[in-house]
Design a protein around this motif. Structure first.
Motif, PDB file in Angstrom:
ATOM      1  N   LEU A 174       0.849  -1.190   0.000  1.00  0.00           N
ATOM      2  CA  LEU A 174       0.000   0.000   0.000  1.00  0.00           C
ATOM      3  C   LEU A 174       0.890   1.248   0.000  1.00  0.00           C
ATOM      4  N   VAL A 175       0.637   2.119  -0.962  1.00  0.00           N
ATOM      5  CA  VAL A 175       1.418   3.346  -1.096  1.00  0.00           C
ATOM      6  C   VAL A 175       0.568   4.521  -0.638  1.00  0.00           C
ATOM      7  N   ARG A 176       1.040   5.236   0.382  1.00  0.00           N
ATOM      8  CA  ARG A 176       0.276   6.364   0.927  1.00  0.00           C
ATOM      9  C   ARG A 176       0.309   7.551  -0.029  1.00  0.00           C
ATOM     10  N   GLU A 177      -0.877   8.096  -0.327  1.00  0.00           N
ATOM     11  CA  GLU A 177      -0.977   9.296  -1.156  1.00  0.00           C
ATOM     12  C   GLU A 177      -1.388  10.513  -0.326  1.00  0.00           C
ATOM     13  N   SER A 178      -2.244  10.300   0.660  1.00  0.00           N
ATOM     14  CA  SER A 178      -2.679  11.371   1.555  1.00  0.00           C
ATOM     15  C   SER A 178      -3.218  10.726   2.822  1.00  0.00           C
ATOM     16  N   GLU A 179      -3.766  11.557   3.707  1.00  0.00           N
ATOM     17  CA  GLU A 179      -4.333  11.026   4.942  1.00  0.00           C
ATOM     18  C   GLU A 179      -5.567  10.155   4.692  1.00  0.00           C
ATOM     19  N   SER A 180      -6.194  10.318   3.548  1.00  0.00           N
ATOM     20  CA  SER A 180      -7.453   9.600   3.307  1.00  0.00           C
ATOM     21  C   SER A 180      -7.423   8.665   2.110  1.00  0.00           C
ATOM     22  N   SER A 181      -6.287   8.539   1.426  1.00  0.00           N
ATOM     23  CA  SER A 181      -6.253   7.670   0.257  1.00  0.00           C
ATOM     24  C   SER A 181      -4.878   7.038   0.068  1.00  0.00           C
ATOM     25  N   ASN A 182      -4.901   5.827  -0.482  1.00  0.00           N
ATOM     26  CA  ASN A 182      -3.680   5.094  -0.801  1.00  0.00           C
ATOM     27  C   ASN A 182      -3.843   4.472  -2.183  1.00  0.00           C
ATOM     28  N   SER A 183      -2.755   3.973  -2.707  1.00  0.00           N
ATOM     29  CA  SER A 183      -2.803   3.229  -3.965  1.00  0.00           C
ATOM     30  C   SER A 183      -2.038   1.925  -3.789  1.00  0.00           C
ATOM     31  N   LEU A 184      -2.288   0.984  -4.690  1.00  0.00           N
ATOM     32  CA  LEU A 184      -1.582  -0.286  -4.642  1.00  0.00           C
ATOM     33  C   LEU A 184      -0.260  -0.164  -5.383  1.00  0.00           C
ATOM     34  N   GLY A 185       0.807  -0.645  -4.747  1.00  0.00           N
ATOM     35  CA  GLY A 185       2.107  -0.629  -5.385  1.00  0.00           C
ATOM     36  C   GLY A 185       2.232  -1.736  -6.416  1.00  0.00           C
ATOM     37  N   PRO A 186       3.379  -1.864  -7.065  1.00  0.00           N
ATOM     38  CA  PRO A 186       3.606  -2.917  -8.064  1.00  0.00           C
ATOM     39  C   PRO A 186       3.385  -4.304  -7.462  1.00  0.00           C
ATOM     40  N   VAL A 187       2.776  -5.169  -8.216  1.00  0.00           N
ATOM     41  CA  VAL A 187       2.484  -6.505  -7.725  1.00  0.00           C
ATOM     42  C   VAL A 187       3.745  -7.363  -7.709  1.00  0.00           C
ATOM     43  N   VAL A 188       3.877  -8.181  -6.670  1.00  0.00           N
ATOM     44  CA  VAL A 188       4.912  -9.210  -6.611  1.00  0.00           C
ATOM     45  C   VAL A 188       4.177 -10.533  -6.736  1.00  0.00           C
ATOM     46  N   LYS A 189       4.309 -11.185  -7.863  1.00  0.00           N
ATOM     47  CA  LYS A 189       3.510 -12.369  -8.164  1.00  0.00           C
ATOM     48  C   LYS A 189       4.117 -13.644  -7.580  1.00  0.00           C
ATOM     49  N   ASN A 190       3.197 -14.519  -7.235  1.00  0.00           N
ATOM     50  CA  ASN A 190       3.528 -15.885  -6.814  1.00  0.00           C
ATOM     51  C   ASN A 190       4.615 -15.926  -5.736  1.00  0.00           C
ATOM     52  N   ILE A 191       4.366 -15.181  -4.677  1.00  0.00           N
ATOM     53  CA  ILE A 191       5.323 -15.178  -3.565  1.00  0.00           C
ATOM     54  C   ILE A 191       5.298 -16.526  -2.855  1.00  0.00           C
ATOM     55  N   LYS A 192       6.392 -16.838  -2.175  1.00  0.00           N
ATOM     56  CA  LYS A 192       6.511 -18.108  -1.473  1.00  0.00           C
ATOM     57  C   LYS A 192       6.381 -17.904   0.032  1.00  0.00           C
ATOM     58  N   ASP A 193       6.199 -18.992   0.731  1.00  0.00           N
ATOM     59  CA  ASP A 193       6.192 -18.956   2.187  1.00  0.00           C
ATOM     60  C   ASP A 193       7.525 -18.376   2.678  1.00  0.00           C
ATOM     61  N   SER A 194       7.487 -17.577   3.751  1.00  0.00           N
ATOM     62  CA  SER A 194       8.650 -16.895   4.340  1.00  0.00           C
ATOM     63  C   SER A 194       9.090 -15.691   3.510  1.00  0.00           C
ATOM     64  N   PHE A 195       8.179 -15.126   2.734  1.00  0.00           N
ATOM     65  CA  PHE A 195       8.453 -13.913   1.972  1.00  0.00           C
ATOM     66  C   PHE A 195       8.664 -12.742   2.926  1.00  0.00           C
ATOM     67  N   GLN A 196       9.728 -11.962   2.714  1.00  0.00           N
ATOM     68  CA  GLN A 196      10.008 -10.800   3.548  1.00  0.00           C
ATOM     69  C   GLN A 196       9.181  -9.612   3.060  1.00  0.00           C
ATOM     70  N   ILE A 197       8.268  -9.128   3.886  1.00  0.00           N
ATOM     71  CA  ILE A 197       7.392  -8.036   3.460  1.00  0.00           C
ATOM     72  C   ILE A 197       8.207  -6.761   3.246  1.00  0.00           C
ATOM     73  N   LYS A 198       7.780  -5.949   2.284  1.00  0.00           N
ATOM     74  CA  LYS A 198       8.480  -4.710   1.941  1.00  0.00           C
ATOM     75  C   LYS A 198       7.783  -3.469   2.505  1.00  0.00           C
ATOM     76  N   ASP A 199       6.557  -3.660   2.967  1.00  0.00           N
ATOM     77  CA  ASP A 199       5.739  -2.537   3.424  1.00  0.00           C
ATOM     78  C   ASP A 199       5.069  -2.907   4.752  1.00  0.00           C
ATOM     79  N   ASP A 200       4.755  -1.882   5.548  1.00  0.00           N
ATOM     80  CA  ASP A 200       4.049  -2.126   6.810  1.00  0.00           C
ATOM     81  C   ASP A 200       2.572  -2.430   6.592  1.00  0.00           C
ATOM     82  N   ALA A 201       2.032  -2.078   5.438  1.00  0.00           N
ATOM     83  CA  ALA A 201       0.637  -2.369   5.100  1.00  0.00           C
ATOM     84  C   ALA A 201       0.591  -2.886   3.668  1.00  0.00           C
ATOM     85  N   PHE A 202      -0.177  -3.929   3.429  1.00  0.00           N
ATOM     86  CA  PHE A 202      -0.201  -4.521   2.098  1.00  0.00           C
ATOM     87  C   PHE A 202      -1.500  -5.304   1.883  1.00  0.00           C
TER      88      PHE A 202
END
Length: 426
Positions: A174-202
């Motif tokens: 989740l990419v923050r745009e303002s206090e009231s709206s966000n956008s979805l960042g680039p998709v990371v497809k077919n992630i595996k178990d134990s994937f290290q998250i890149k964002d605090d919200a997703f």
């Protein structure tokens, strides 16, 4: 005429005292089935001493009420006696609790402290309040989350794999745009178990081998090298660079804390050596009015205009927030409110242009809020999500000093009984 006027005033005064006496007797009748008759002469004695105090100069009473009450300590003493003798006596009725309700009024408090507001010593087992206290179990949410976050790592649920055979998931930060709206960042497809998250919200979208689909928002604490490398001020004598975590439960009084969270309090006091601020006072009406002095050292009217629809209003990024000072000293900082619409700095204010702290949960809650069903988001309730996020900051950054101000509303604002962190924290 003067005599008639004086006589009329005397009649009105006497009539007022009679009404007061009747009201007091009616109130006592409502409160208890039996009460000591000693209160009657005590009440008469109070009125006699009160009449004597009427001879004090009026300007002295209005200009220095504390001095007036000190000189009239006889009244305070007798009122204390009345309060003592008017406590409920044992009756043949079944008692509500083994402990007799108490409300101690110390007449010596004013001369000793010289404070105008004297705090009463309230009884935790007061039966007038105890009947409203309920003990609820932890809020359980139905369903199964296919994934969960463990210390910055996205894990696939073993139960979900067992049910759906295999799982394929796509990850969207989740990419923050303002206090009231966000956008979805680039998709990371077919992630595996134990994937290290890149964002605090997703957002996560998974598909099982059986064709079932799982879609949900999640929150975690991502690893960032710049946080680890942040330079910290040298430790100072007597402070030792301790981390500070302020966990706030909306609309909770100290007595409610004692009644509803006894296990948590016992752990804090007996294990951690906590100091309880027994005479802490709010400085205004509402959460915002309390947080401004607490976090900036100023009242709302002392700060620049920031209210929505007001002329010249600006965002609050440049306010003298205490977390700015902690960040300069090398601390990792967090401000979290688990209810985006009524958050203290967004309800009637513009909020922040940029995230005010290193960890800022609003990005998550703005997107996740419509997906909540009651208190649940998937198989987790808000209390779990909020507490786990606070916990994960300490797990991920064990050696960095931290300053957290994390606040939750839903589990206590309308009904303190819903709050059950005794089942979580300890």
């Amino acid at each position: 005429m003067a005599y008639e006027s004086c006589l009329t005033c005397s009649k009105i005064y006497t009539f007022g005292l009679v009404l007061l006496w009747v009201f007091l007797m009616f109130f006592i009748y409502l409160q208890a089935d039996s009460i000591s008759i000693l209160i009657l002469p005590k009440f008469v004695k109070v009125m006699k001493v009160f009449n004597k105090t009427q001879n004090l100069q009026e300007n002295k009473i209005t200009s220095n009420p504390v001095e007036f009450l000190t000189e009239s300590s006889g009244v305070a003493k007798i009122i204390t006696e009345v309060a003592s003798s008017s406590r409920l006596k044992a009756t043949t009725q079944k008692p509500y609790s083994a402990t007799k309700p108490k409300l101690k009024i110390k007449s010596t408090a004013i001369p000793q402290t010289k404070q105008a507001c004297v705090h009463p010593e309230l009884d935790i087992k007061d039966r007038g309040m105890s009947k409203y206290v309920r003990k609820y179990d932890k809020t359980l949410c139905p369903g199964l989350d296919w994934v969960f976050v463990d210390n910055g790592t996205l894990r696939f649920s073993p139960e979900a794999i067992k049910i759906h055979k295999s799982i394929s998931c796509d990850y969207f930060g989740l990419v923050r745009e303002s206090e009231s709206s966000n956008s979805l960042g680039p998709v990371v497809k077919n992630i595996k178990d134990s994937f290290q998250i890149k964002d605090d919200a997703f957002k996560i979208v998974c598909t099982g081998a059986d064709g079932q689909i799982y879609e949900n928002f999640h929150q975690g604490v991502a690893y960032r090298q710049e946080y680890v490398d942040r330079k910290q001020d040298p430790l100072k004598d007597g402070f030792e660079g301790m981390s500070i975590a302020i966990l706030g439960f909306d609309s909770m009084s100290r007595m409610s804390w004692l009644r509803r969270l006894p296990i948590t309090r016992k752990y804090f006091v007996e294990k951690l050596g906590a100091i309880e601020l027994e005479q802490h006072n709010i400085l205004g009406d509402g959460t915002t009015a309390v947080f401004f002095p607490m976090l900036t050292g100023k009242f709302e009217w002392e700060l620049p205009e920031c209210r929505v629809h007001f002329k010249g209003a600006k965002h609050m990024d440049d306010f003298p927030w205490i977390w700015h000072d902690f960040k300069k000293a090398g601390y990792l900082t967090s401000w979290s409110n688990a209810k985006p619409k009524s958050a203290p700095f967004n309800w009637r204010m513009l909020g922040f242009k940029k995230p005010p702290t290193d960890f800022y949960s609003r990005t998550f809650y703005v997107n996740a809020w419509p997906a909540f069903k009651g208190l649940c988001l998937g198989a987790q309730n808000r209390q779990d999500i909020w507490l786990n996020w606070s916990r994960d900051m300490f797990h991920m950054y064990r050696h960095q000093r931290k300053f957290l101000v994390n606040f939750i509303t839903d589990f206590s604002h309308d009904n303190n009984n819903v709050l059950t962190p005794d089942n979580y924290i300890v």
